[in-house]
Design a protein around this motif. Sequence first.
Motif, PDB file in Angstrom:
ATOM      1  N   PHE A 210       0.210  53.258  46.107  1.00 43.51           N
ATOM      2  CA  PHE A 210       0.562  53.627  44.547  1.00 43.51           C
ATOM      3  C   PHE A 210       0.541  52.916  43.925  1.00 43.51           C
ATOM      4  N   GLU A 211       0.722  53.434  42.308  1.00 38.50           N
ATOM      5  CA  GLU A 211       0.486  52.788  41.541  1.00 38.50           C
ATOM      6  C   GLU A 211       1.333  52.937  40.248  1.00 38.50           C
ATOM      7  N   VAL A 212       1.839  52.567  39.352  1.00 40.53           N
ATOM      8  CA  VAL A 212       2.169  53.285  37.577  1.00 40.53           C
ATOM      9  C   VAL A 212       1.200  52.664  37.387  1.00 40.53           C
ATOM     10  N   GLN A 213       0.497  53.786  35.933  1.00 42.63           N
ATOM     11  CA  GLN A 213      -0.532  53.703  35.211  1.00 42.63           C
ATOM     12  C   GLN A 213       0.102  54.123  33.833  1.00 42.63           C
ATOM     13  N   THR A 214      -0.556  53.724  33.193  1.00 40.98           N
ATOM     14  CA  THR A 214      -0.127  53.786  32.010  1.00 40.98           C
ATOM     15  C   THR A 214      -1.429  53.020  30.757  1.00 40.98           C
ATOM     16  N   ALA A 215      -1.973  53.818  29.766  1.00 43.24           N
ATOM     17  CA  ALA A 215      -3.313  52.797  28.708  1.00 43.24           C
ATOM     18  C   ALA A 215      -2.568  52.124  28.232  1.00 43.24           C
ATOM     19  N   GLY A 224       4.894  49.919  22.881  1.00 47.44           N
ATOM     20  CA  GLY A 224       6.653  50.432  22.727  1.00 47.44           C
ATOM     21  C   GLY A 224       7.520  49.456  23.644  1.00 47.44           C
ATOM     22  N   VAL A 225       8.938  49.682  22.409  1.00 45.44           N
ATOM     23  CA  VAL A 225       9.738  48.347  23.600  1.00 45.44           C
ATOM     24  C   VAL A 225      10.043  49.220  24.941  1.00 45.44           C
ATOM     25  N   ILE A 226      11.035  50.212  24.774  1.00 47.19           N
ATOM     26  CA  ILE A 226      10.244  50.863  26.520  1.00 47.19           C
ATOM     27  C   ILE A 226       9.723  50.546  27.394  1.00 47.19           C
ATOM     28  N   ARG A 227       8.321  50.717  26.326  1.00 46.29           N
ATOM     29  CA  ARG A 227       7.438  50.353  27.313  1.00 46.29           C
ATOM     30  C   ARG A 227       6.821  49.211  28.017  1.00 46.29           C
ATOM     31  N   GLU A 228       7.607  48.522  27.401  1.00 48.51           N
ATOM     32  CA  GLU A 228       7.800  47.012  27.621  1.00 48.51           C
ATOM     33  C   GLU A 228       8.391  46.209  28.955  1.00 48.51           C
ATOM     34  N   VAL A 229       9.739  47.404  28.371  1.00 51.94           N
ATOM     35  CA  VAL A 229      10.959  46.884  29.638  1.00 51.94           C
ATOM     36  C   VAL A 229      10.421  47.760  30.840  1.00 51.94           C
ATOM     37  N   VAL A 230       9.863  48.631  30.909  1.00 53.89           N
ATOM     38  CA  VAL A 230       8.661  49.470  32.253  1.00 53.89           C
ATOM     39  C   VAL A 230       8.195  48.069  32.580  1.00 53.89           C
ATOM     40  N   ILE A 231       7.135  48.021  32.160  1.00 56.01           N
ATOM     41  CA  ILE A 231       6.336  46.751  33.082  1.00 56.01           C
ATOM     42  C   ILE A 231       7.008  45.949  33.464  1.00 56.01           C
ATOM     43  N   ASP A 232       8.072  45.193  33.019  1.00 54.62           N
ATOM     44  CA  ASP A 232       9.503  44.302  33.491  1.00 54.62           C
ATOM     45  C   ASP A 232       9.861  44.614  34.429  1.00 54.62           C
ATOM     46  N   VAL A 233      10.150  45.886  34.206  1.00 50.22           N
ATOM     47  CA  VAL A 233      10.589  46.412  35.578  1.00 50.22           C
ATOM     48  C   VAL A 233       9.748  45.812  36.644  1.00 50.22           C
ATOM     49  N   CYS A 234       8.855  46.886  36.411  1.00 48.45           N
ATOM     50  CA  CYS A 234       7.185  46.923  37.068  1.00 48.45           C
ATOM     51  C   CYS A 234       7.391  45.603  38.068  1.00 48.45           C
ATOM     52  N   LEU A 235       6.742  44.984  37.315  1.00 44.78           N
ATOM     53  CA  LEU A 235       6.606  42.958  38.001  1.00 44.78           C
ATOM     54  C   LEU A 235       7.672  42.637  38.780  1.00 44.78           C
ATOM     55  N   SER A 236       9.552  43.180  38.330  1.00 42.27           N
ATOM     56  CA  SER A 236      10.035  42.709  38.707  1.00 42.27           C
ATOM     57  C   SER A 236      10.732  42.963  40.233  1.00 42.27           C
ATOM     58  N   LYS A 237      10.710  44.338  40.439  1.00 37.92           N
ATOM     59  CA  LYS A 237      10.941  45.487  41.373  1.00 37.92           C
ATOM     60  C   LYS A 237       9.564  45.445  42.133  1.00 37.92           C
ATOM     61  N   GLY A 238       7.965  44.747  42.386  1.00 40.45           N
ATOM     62  CA  GLY A 238       7.272  44.906  42.624  1.00 40.45           C
ATOM     63  C   GLY A 238       6.423  46.065  42.730  1.00 40.45           C
ATOM     64  N   ILE A 239       6.699  46.729  41.945  1.00 38.24           N
ATOM     65  CA  ILE A 239       6.644  48.107  41.327  1.00 38.24           C
ATOM     66  C   ILE A 239       4.552  48.077  41.225  1.00 38.24           C
ATOM     67  N   PRO A 240       3.694  48.189  41.841  1.00 37.62           N
ATOM     68  CA  PRO A 240       1.978  48.176  41.431  1.00 37.62           C
ATOM     69  C   PRO A 240       2.221  48.781  40.488  1.00 37.62           C
ATOM     70  N   TYR A 241       0.876  48.062  39.245  1.00 41.29           N
ATOM     71  CA  TYR A 241       1.307  48.286  37.652  1.00 41.29           C
ATOM     72  C   TYR A 241       0.496  48.086  37.563  1.00 41.29           C
ATOM     73  N   ARG A 242      -0.628  49.324  36.679  1.00 38.61           N
ATOM     74  CA  ARG A 242      -1.912  48.997  36.057  1.00 38.61           C
ATOM     75  C   ARG A 242      -2.693  49.228  34.502  1.00 38.61           C
ATOM     76  N   GLU A 243      -2.869  48.891  33.819  1.00 39.23           N
ATOM     77  CA  GLU A 243      -2.750  49.084  32.524  1.00 39.23           C
ATOM     78  C   GLU A 243      -4.235  49.452  32.731  1.00 39.23           C
ATOM     79  N   ARG A 244      -4.144  51.112  32.506  1.00 42.01           N
ATOM     80  CA  ARG A 244      -5.674  51.910  32.851  1.00 42.01           C
ATOM     81  C   ARG A 244      -4.939  53.585  31.968  1.00 42.01           C
ATOM     82  N   ALA A 245      -5.571  54.229  31.309  1.00 45.05           N
ATOM     83  CA  ALA A 245      -5.184  55.718  30.937  1.00 45.05           C
ATOM     84  C   ALA A 245      -6.006  56.558  32.418  1.00 45.05           C
ATOM     85  N   PRO A 246      -4.373  57.143  32.463  1.00 43.33           N
ATOM     86  CA  PRO A 246      -4.581  58.079  33.298  1.00 43.33           C
ATOM     87  C   PRO A 246      -5.485  59.215  33.296  1.00 43.33           C
TER      88      PRO A 246
END
Length: 318
Positions: A210-215, A224-246
Amino acid sequence: MSNCRFLYHNGVVLDAPPVTTFLQSLPGAYTTTRTINSVTSFLFWERHMKRLSSSICILLDSKPELLFSSGSSSRVWMNQSVNESSIYDLVNGSMSKAMRSVVVKERERLCGEELAVTVLVTGGYSLGVGNIAASLALVGHGRDVAAAKYSDWVRLRKPLEKFRPPSTTELLLSNDGDHLLEGCVTNFFVVSRRKSSSSGSLYGESLSEFEVQTAPVTDGVLPGVIREVVIDVCLSKGIPYRERAPAWSERELWEEAFITSSLRIVQHVRTIKVPVGSLEALACTKPEEIQWKEKRFKEGPGMITELIQMSIEFGVWV
């Protein structure tokens, strides 16, 4: 006295709602004072700390429900003694970090003015909107100059309100009717199965499926500030993440969705509505005649959404 408002939480300085709104949204003991000597100290701070500690002890002993959120484990604390020094350490440590962050990061906005300061100590509460789900609807095109947060957007988004379906809490934007960019006042995320993965649920599957997606910001969304925080969380917790508009056309792959802002923090999504037909046709249709397609998620925050919420709440990502 400065007109700027800041909320300090887990190492992050956020834009804050009016103090009365903030206090009405949370249980707890609080005190209000002001800075003196060019934001280097607090007026009668020891007296305020003594009263705050006293308030906490009184509430724990007689009315713990006024200190804890509903549904929290307030009974565990009943009849328990509280070390006053531990309250001092907790509040003074937070205030020291908060003031350093505000003075360093917001020096130009302060312009040498003093600050009014409200300190709230609450228990068993998750900052943000808790377990309240958001309901979203796609109603308009993306913003111009989306990378900047400008006041005229409040006026420009007003015509979109007439298309808001009943019980919808946030309006989504898209330039092509398929790729969802952001909300009018939030950033938008989904947790999606990868196309190559099996069709099973997130639960019991490998996180890597699975992966977390956001534009991406380059698509025209606010960084957004919290958008950046969520990205940091994904990176630090090893949650797959991709900047791609759902993509709405791939919604069958979506297991979870959530929106973020400095007031909502991370709010899980229950439903997403998209109009049948094009966004251009929407403008020519009476609101009561609009037909909607709907994506519905499970009750409550999903596993990855909850992990991100908890990581932000307890500062694990810092």
